[in-house]
Design a protein around this motif. Structure first.
Motif, PDB file in Angstrom:
ATOM      1  N   TYR A  53     -13.392 -27.344  29.674  1.00  0.00           N
ATOM      2  CA  TYR A  53     -14.243 -26.405  28.938  1.00  0.00           C
ATOM      3  C   TYR A  53     -14.321 -25.071  29.671  1.00  0.00           C
ATOM      4  N   ALA A  54     -14.444 -25.113  30.990  1.00  0.00           N
ATOM      5  CA  ALA A  54     -14.512 -23.871  31.766  1.00  0.00           C
ATOM      6  C   ALA A  54     -13.221 -23.074  31.618  1.00  0.00           C
ATOM      7  N   VAL A  55     -12.077 -23.751  31.634  1.00  0.00           N
ATOM      8  CA  VAL A  55     -10.790 -23.071  31.454  1.00  0.00           C
ATOM      9  C   VAL A  55     -10.729 -22.418  30.081  1.00  0.00           C
ATOM     10  N   MET A  56     -11.134 -23.144  29.042  1.00  0.00           N
ATOM     11  CA  MET A  56     -11.072 -22.595  27.687  1.00  0.00           C
ATOM     12  C   MET A  56     -12.051 -21.447  27.520  1.00  0.00           C
ATOM     13  N   ILE A  57     -13.211 -21.545  28.123  1.00  0.00           N
ATOM     14  CA  ILE A  57     -14.187 -20.444  28.052  1.00  0.00           C
ATOM     15  C   ILE A  57     -13.588 -19.185  28.665  1.00  0.00           C
ATOM     16  N   GLU A  58     -12.963 -19.330  29.824  1.00  0.00           N
ATOM     17  CA  GLU A  58     -12.361 -18.177  30.491  1.00  0.00           C
ATOM     18  C   GLU A  58     -11.167 -17.637  29.699  1.00  0.00           C
ATOM     19  N   ALA A  59     -10.365 -18.534  29.123  1.00  0.00           N
ATOM     20  CA  ALA A  59      -9.216 -18.101  28.315  1.00  0.00           C
ATOM     21  C   ALA A  59      -9.688 -17.353  27.069  1.00  0.00           C
ATOM     22  N   ASN A  60     -10.750 -17.841  26.424  1.00  0.00           N
ATOM     23  CA  ASN A  60     -11.312 -17.134  25.269  1.00  0.00           C
ATOM     24  C   ASN A  60     -11.735 -15.722  25.659  1.00  0.00           C
ATOM     25  N   LYS A  61     -12.319 -15.602  26.822  1.00  0.00           N
ATOM     26  CA  LYS A  61     -12.766 -14.291  27.293  1.00  0.00           C
ATOM     27  C   LYS A  61     -11.575 -13.366  27.544  1.00  0.00           C
ATOM     28  N   LEU A  79     -20.066 -31.874  19.948  1.00  0.00           N
ATOM     29  CA  LEU A  79     -18.901 -32.152  19.093  1.00  0.00           C
ATOM     30  C   LEU A  79     -17.926 -33.111  19.760  1.00  0.00           C
ATOM     31  N   PHE A  80     -17.687 -32.936  21.052  1.00  0.00           N
ATOM     32  CA  PHE A  80     -16.764 -33.821  21.761  1.00  0.00           C
ATOM     33  C   PHE A  80     -17.185 -35.279  21.621  1.00  0.00           C
ATOM     34  N   TYR A  81     -18.464 -35.526  21.660  1.00  0.00           N
ATOM     35  CA  TYR A  81     -18.967 -36.895  21.572  1.00  0.00           C
ATOM     36  C   TYR A  81     -19.098 -37.394  20.138  1.00  0.00           C
ATOM     37  N   GLY A  82     -18.555 -36.642  19.183  1.00  0.00           N
ATOM     38  CA  GLY A  82     -18.514 -37.102  17.800  1.00  0.00           C
ATOM     39  C   GLY A  82     -19.791 -36.891  17.027  1.00  0.00           C
ATOM     40  N   LEU A  99     -13.429 -25.434  22.342  1.00  0.00           N
ATOM     41  CA  LEU A  99     -13.567 -26.237  23.557  1.00  0.00           C
ATOM     42  C   LEU A  99     -13.159 -27.694  23.334  1.00  0.00           C
ATOM     43  N   PRO A 100     -13.773 -28.401  22.373  1.00  0.00           N
ATOM     44  CA  PRO A 100     -13.327 -29.785  22.165  1.00  0.00           C
ATOM     45  C   PRO A 100     -11.896 -29.878  21.623  1.00  0.00           C
ATOM     46  N   MET A 101     -11.459 -28.881  20.843  1.00  0.00           N
ATOM     47  CA  MET A 101     -10.080 -28.918  20.341  1.00  0.00           C
ATOM     48  C   MET A 101      -9.084 -28.781  21.494  1.00  0.00           C
ATOM     49  N   TYR A 102      -9.365 -27.907  22.441  1.00  0.00           N
ATOM     50  CA  TYR A 102      -8.495 -27.773  23.616  1.00  0.00           C
ATOM     51  C   TYR A 102      -8.486 -29.079  24.411  1.00  0.00           C
ATOM     52  N   LEU A 103      -9.664 -29.621  24.672  1.00  0.00           N
ATOM     53  CA  LEU A 103      -9.744 -30.858  25.448  1.00  0.00           C
ATOM     54  C   LEU A 103      -8.997 -31.991  24.758  1.00  0.00           C
ATOM     55  N   ARG A 104      -9.214 -32.174  23.473  1.00  0.00           N
ATOM     56  CA  ARG A 104      -8.504 -33.230  22.736  1.00  0.00           C
ATOM     57  C   ARG A 104      -7.005 -32.934  22.646  1.00  0.00           C
ATOM     58  N   GLY A 105      -6.660 -31.654  22.563  1.00  0.00           N
ATOM     59  CA  GLY A 105      -5.252 -31.264  22.517  1.00  0.00           C
ATOM     60  C   GLY A 105      -4.491 -31.626  23.775  1.00  0.00           C
ATOM     61  N   LEU A 106      -5.181 -31.715  24.893  1.00  0.00           N
ATOM     62  CA  LEU A 106      -4.542 -32.110  26.152  1.00  0.00           C
ATOM     63  C   LEU A 106      -4.007 -33.528  26.083  1.00  0.00           C
ATOM     64  N   GLN A 107      -4.625 -34.333  25.252  1.00  0.00           N
ATOM     65  CA  GLN A 107      -4.252 -35.744  25.121  1.00  0.00           C
ATOM     66  C   GLN A 107      -3.001 -35.932  24.274  1.00  0.00           C
ATOM     67  N   GLY A 108      -2.698 -34.946  23.446  1.00  0.00           N
ATOM     68  CA  GLY A 108      -1.507 -35.059  22.627  1.00  0.00           C
ATOM     69  C   GLY A 108      -1.763 -34.667  21.189  1.00  0.00           C
TER      70      GLY A 108
END
Length: 169
Positions: A53-61, A79-82, A99-108
């Motif tokens: 989440y921190a990476v995505m926040i910084e990338a958004n910025k 949202l991450f927790y459904g 944020l949750p889309m990036y995190l879930r995207g890491l999984q595939g």
């Protein structure tokens, strides 16, 4: 989810953000690969949540020039927790969902963001897709055109995030 747990996540994310703000663009981009390696080594998405989440926040910025407010970060955790995070027009649903889309995207593959119409699917995929792509994830838009859907399905093995209106599903 309890408020205390949400606040703890928020504090850890904000602490991690300070570290990621110091990284060069190249080093920030490399975090996606490092996160994927950690997932393959057995870490869970929940383990990675505060850092990703921190990476995505910084990338958004850096890419969009947009910073998330605490309430948006809290919404992204929910949202991450459904769970449902109710937000009104103009409160930043598009940015929150990154944020949750990036995190879930890491999984595939297989991560859908469903919008109410094609315009929003195109707009959101175009705007925030810049950030996903910058971080090394693939993103596309699914629309009514069946030929496009068929092409996307053929490419699905490499596609990590798909923005689509509910009418296509």
């Amino acid at each position: 989810m309890k408020k205390k747990k949400l606040k703890n996540f928020l504090n850890v994310i904000k602490s991690n953000l300070i570290e990621y703000q110091q990284l060069s663009d190249d080093d920030l981009k490399k975090q996606t690969t490092l996160f994927k390696q950690r997932i393959h080594s057995g870490e869970t998405l929940e383990d990675l949540l505060p850092e990703a989440y921190a990476v995505m926040i910084e990338a958004n910025k850096r890419i969009l020039g947009l910073e998330l407010y605490d309430v948006q970060i809290l919404g992204a955790i929910v949202l991450f927790y459904g769970n449902v995070a109710e937000m009104k027009t103009g409160e930043g649903k598009t940015l929150t969902a990154t944020l949750p889309m990036y995190l879930r995207g890491l999984q595939g593959t297989g991560n859908f963001l469903i919008t109410t119409n094609e315009y929003l699917a195109w707009r959101d995929a175009e705007e925030v897709g810049k950030v996903y792509r910058w971080l090394g994830l693939s993103v596309a838009v699914g629309v009514k055109s069946m030929s496009l859907i068929k092409r996307l399905i053929k490419k699905w093995c490499i596609l990590q995030i798909l923005y689509t209106p509910r009418t296509v599903l």
